[in-house]
Design a protein around this motif. Sequence first.
Motif, PDB file in Angstrom:
ATOM      1  N   ILE A  32       0.874  -1.169   0.000  1.00  0.00           N
ATOM      2  CA  ILE A  32       0.000   0.000   0.000  1.00  0.00           C
ATOM      3  C   ILE A  32       0.910   1.218   0.000  1.00  0.00           C
ATOM      4  O   ILE A  32       1.768   1.363   0.868  1.00  0.00           O
TER       5      ILE A  32
ATOM      6  N   THR B 150      -3.700   7.426  -1.764  1.00  0.00           N
ATOM      7  CA  THR B 150      -3.261   6.074  -1.500  1.00  0.00           C
ATOM      8  C   THR B 150      -3.718   5.138  -2.613  1.00  0.00           C
ATOM      9  O   THR B 150      -4.755   5.355  -3.233  1.00  0.00           O
TER      10      THR B 150
ATOM     11  N   GLN C  57      -3.152   0.685  -3.789  1.00  0.00           N
ATOM     12  CA  GLN C  57      -2.621  -0.630  -3.423  1.00  0.00           C
ATOM     13  C   GLN C  57      -2.079  -1.300  -4.672  1.00  0.00           C
ATOM     14  O   GLN C  57      -2.676  -1.236  -5.734  1.00  0.00           O
TER      15      GLN C  57
ATOM     16  N   LEU D 228      -6.594   1.760   6.110  1.00  0.00           N
ATOM     17  CA  LEU D 228      -5.486   0.873   6.476  1.00  0.00           C
ATOM     18  C   LEU D 228      -5.986  -0.367   7.210  1.00  0.00           C
ATOM     19  O   LEU D 228      -5.495  -1.476   6.974  1.00  0.00           O
TER      20      LEU D 228
ATOM     21  N   VAL E  31       3.470  -1.005   3.935  1.00  0.00           N
ATOM     22  CA  VAL E  31       3.093   0.365   3.601  1.00  0.00           C
ATOM     23  C   VAL E  31       4.338   1.161   3.237  1.00  0.00           C
ATOM     24  O   VAL E  31       5.336   1.138   3.961  1.00  0.00           O
TER      25      VAL E  31
ATOM     26  N   TYR F 139       6.557  -0.907   7.444  1.00  0.00           N
ATOM     27  CA  TYR F 139       6.361   0.327   6.680  1.00  0.00           C
ATOM     28  C   TYR F 139       7.699   1.010   6.505  1.00  0.00           C
ATOM     29  O   TYR F 139       8.661   0.716   7.214  1.00  0.00           O
TER      30      TYR F 139
END
Length: 179
Positions: free
Chosen positions: A76, A88, A90, A114, A134, A162
């Motif tokens: 993501i 955002t 994906q 999220l 992420v 992330y």
Amino acid sequence: MSESSNDFGRLNKPRSKKLNTKVDFTAMVSISFLLIIFFMVTIELAKPKSMSLGLPDTGGDITCGISCGPRPDRVITILLDDNNKIITYQGLLEYPDDKPKTLSYGKEGIRKELLTKNKMITEQLGDRDRGAIVIIKPSKNSNFGNLVSILDEMAITNIQTYNVVNYFTPGENNLLAMH
């Protein structure tokens, strides 16, 4: 009588006194402890230190003969822009799983997105330990508070993997310009 005077002289002869010698070892004990501590510290510092490198798991998908990275459906990407704007998507930008979305900060914005995406990914993989990956990309127009807010969202949503990256692809630059 002369003999008795000789005996008297022998009996009164001064003898050397045997002194009890006492040595104070307090200073030596202190130095010994200091040396022991010094050598313990130097031995500990001389040991090689290493840090574990946490790379994302490929999920068992090997398409190019070697591990090519994580599955794109696990990734993501969050683009931070000015005016508290979040974009955002994906997967890969060229082939996104969903259309890019413009979201806001907070409970009903990025946090909800999220949580749902991470839950969907963990259900797809069937492994609770492998969730979303992420990638956070703050633009030059975003402020430091936005970055702190998105890092707080990572902690709240319990996303463990992330990364903050400052590289934008040309497609991502176009996406920021359009929204």
